[in-house]
Design an enzyme around this catalytic site. Sequence first.
Site, PDB file in Angstrom:
ATOM      1  N   CYS A   1     -17.662  34.314  64.309  1.00 22.19           N
ATOM      2  CA  CYS A   1     -17.034  34.314  62.989  1.00 22.19           C
ATOM      3  C   CYS A   1     -15.602  34.797  63.090  1.00 22.19           C
ATOM      4  CB  CYS A   1     -17.839  35.139  61.998  1.00 22.19           C
ATOM      5  SG  CYS A   1     -17.995  36.852  62.445  1.00 22.19           S
TER       6      CYS A   1
ATOM      7  N   ARG B   1     -12.528  31.050  57.485  1.00 23.51           N
ATOM      8  CA  ARG B   1     -12.687  29.644  57.101  1.00 23.51           C
ATOM      9  C   ARG B   1     -12.086  29.381  55.727  1.00 23.51           C
ATOM     10  NH1 ARG B   1     -16.212  27.545  53.635  1.00 23.51           N
ATOM     11  NH2 ARG B   1     -17.241  29.568  53.522  1.00 23.51           N
ATOM     12  N   ARG B   2     -12.359  30.264  54.779  1.00 19.28           N
ATOM     13  CA  ARG B   2     -11.793  30.081  53.442  1.00 19.28           C
ATOM     14  C   ARG B   2     -10.278  30.289  53.469  1.00 19.28           C
ATOM     15  NH1 ARG B   2     -16.929  33.370  50.917  1.00 19.28           N
ATOM     16  NH2 ARG B   2     -18.287  31.565  50.613  1.00 19.28           N
TER      17      ARG B   2
ATOM     18  N   ARG C   1     -13.999  42.240  50.910  1.00 21.26           N
ATOM     19  CA  ARG C   1     -15.354  42.299  51.455  1.00 21.26           C
ATOM     20  C   ARG C   1     -16.278  42.959  50.451  1.00 21.26           C
ATOM     21  NH1 ARG C   1     -17.263  44.432  56.581  1.00 21.26           N
ATOM     22  NH2 ARG C   1     -19.076  43.402  55.716  1.00 21.26           N
TER      23      ARG C   1
ATOM     24  N   LYS D   1     -26.231  31.283  56.912  1.00 24.76           N
ATOM     25  CA  LYS D   1     -24.831  31.341  57.343  1.00 24.76           C
ATOM     26  C   LYS D   1     -24.487  32.688  57.967  1.00 24.76           C
ATOM     27  CE  LYS D   1     -21.877  32.562  53.560  1.00 24.76           C
ATOM     28  NZ  LYS D   1     -20.793  32.234  52.659  1.00 24.76           N
ATOM     29  N   ASP D   2     -25.285  33.713  57.715  1.00 22.52           N
ATOM     30  CA  ASP D   2     -25.065  35.017  58.339  1.00 22.52           C
ATOM     31  C   ASP D   2     -25.815  35.165  59.667  1.00 22.52           C
ATOM     32  OD1 ASP D   2     -23.524  35.724  56.132  1.00 22.52           O
ATOM     33  OD2 ASP D   2     -25.234  36.563  55.056  1.00 22.52           O
TER      34      ASP D   2
ATOM     35  N   ARG E   1     -17.418  42.155  44.839  1.00 20.55           N
ATOM     36  CA  ARG E   1     -16.259  41.247  44.874  1.00 20.55           C
ATOM     37  C   ARG E   1     -15.873  40.829  43.465  1.00 20.55           C
ATOM     38  NH1 ARG E   1     -17.429  37.298  50.115  1.00 20.55           N
ATOM     39  NH2 ARG E   1     -18.819  38.763  51.140  1.00 20.55           N
TER      40      ARG E   1
ATOM     41  N   SER F   1     -28.829  44.282  49.398  1.00 25.23           N
ATOM     42  CA  SER F   1     -27.918  43.732  48.382  1.00 25.23           C
ATOM     43  C   SER F   1     -28.737  42.931  47.376  1.00 25.23           C
ATOM     44  CB  SER F   1     -26.877  42.825  49.037  1.00 25.23           C
ATOM     45  OG  SER F   1     -27.475  41.622  49.476  1.00 25.23           O
TER      46      SER F   1
HETATM   47  N1  LIG Z   1     -21.161  36.342  53.623  1.00 17.36           N
HETATM   48  C1  LIG Z   1     -22.088  36.809  52.633  1.00 17.36           C
HETATM   49  C2  LIG Z   1     -22.933  35.708  52.105  1.00 17.36           C
HETATM   50  N2  LIG Z   1     -23.923  35.195  52.843  1.00 17.36           N
HETATM   51  C3  LIG Z   1     -24.502  34.175  52.140  1.00 17.36           C
HETATM   52  C4  LIG Z   1     -23.848  34.070  50.928  1.00 17.36           C
HETATM   53  C5  LIG Z   1     -24.145  33.099  49.880  1.00 17.36           C
HETATM   54  C6  LIG Z   1     -25.483  32.400  49.949  1.00 17.36           C
HETATM   55  C7  LIG Z   1     -25.613  31.347  50.991  1.00 17.36           C
HETATM   56  O1  LIG Z   1     -24.624  30.787  51.505  1.00 17.36           O
HETATM   57  O2  LIG Z   1     -26.772  31.026  51.325  1.00 17.36           O
HETATM   58  C8  LIG Z   1     -22.854  35.054  50.888  1.00 17.36           C
HETATM   59  C9  LIG Z   1     -21.914  35.362  49.796  1.00 17.36           C
HETATM   60  C10 LIG Z   1     -20.714  34.475  49.750  1.00 17.36           C
HETATM   61  O3  LIG Z   1     -20.255  33.941  50.768  1.00 17.36           O
HETATM   62  O4  LIG Z   1     -20.171  34.296  48.645  1.00 17.36           O
END
Ligand SMILES: NCc1[nH]cc(CCC(=O)O)c1CC(=O)O
Length: 305
Positions: free
Chosen positions: A242, A131-132, A149, A83-84, A155, A13
């Site tokens: 998650c 979460r959001r 997604r 975060k992933d 998006r 990506s």
């Molecule tokens: N889930 C995908 C993802 N993983 C990290 C980010 C943003 C960059 C970050 O948090 O470091 C994003 C996109 C988003 O949530 O908008």
Amino acid sequence: MSPTALRIATRKSALALWQAEHVAGLLRAAHPGLRVELVPLSTRGDEILDKPLASVGGKGLFLKELEVAMLEGRAELAVHSLKDVPAELEPGFTLPAMLPRADAADAFVSNDHAGLATLPHGARVGTSSLRRQAQLRAMRPDLTLLDLRGNVGTRLQKLDAGHYDAIVLACAGLERLGLHDRIRARLSAPSWLPAPGQAAIAIEACADHAAILELLAVLDDAETRQAVTAERAMNHALGGSCTVPVGAWCTVTEHGLHLRGMVGDVASGRLLIAEAAGDSAEPVPLGKQVAELLFAQGAAAFLGS
Ligand SMILES: NCc1[nH]cc(CCC(=O)O)c1CC(=O)O
């Protein structure tokens, strides 16, 4: 013997490639003469776009192919959005560096509306993050929440095509992609919590490659590591998946760490919130303490599945 070249496994990506290029540049600057190149790979997490992430196996999907590349000797490191990265890594892997954190807030993105408070009744908001969704429900029970997604560009295209009145993304991702202008409002702590580790970039490598770990560790930012370690320890103590709406935000000051954590329920829009302060040398106990405070408020009922 110190390696003369490093290969970085990365997703394909735009955001992943930006982050991997960023790390490549930092490594070249830190180690003159070192060759650094990217190994872009497809992951199952990128391929399965029609289902919510939580239902198809979670965050590990984004890491697996990159970890296999490292095990097979096709790459020495992988670069991830922290975060992933699941609360618990696969055995044999470690995170030798976490880069200084960017803006951890979420972004309210819309072509027609300035912020959450002024969205019309029943407006359609796109996000697949539980979460959001839970935080949106809590603040605006009237909204129509829709799944969304795909990578950041996809998006935004779906927003622009009119499928949503607004969407929520991470500020950090938009900024890295030069899309700062799309941020209409910041959704930020303490009233809105990011994901554990949001806005931090992590480097992953094999735990037994000491010479490589040494090269990578120079990029580690101690304050970021303390903060995200507390957030991730909280998430882990809560069950660390998650499939549950969990938010966390840890600040670091001269007085130590302060962690605020949240567990939510999408259906009801109820949020449990707890916070505590701790010593910056002890982020894991602080994370566990905030998780315990959330359990004391009844978090188990939110987590049960
Ligand atoms: N889930 C995908 C993802 N993983 C990290 C980010 C943003 C960059 C970050 O948090 O470091 C994003 C996109 C988003 O949530 O908008």
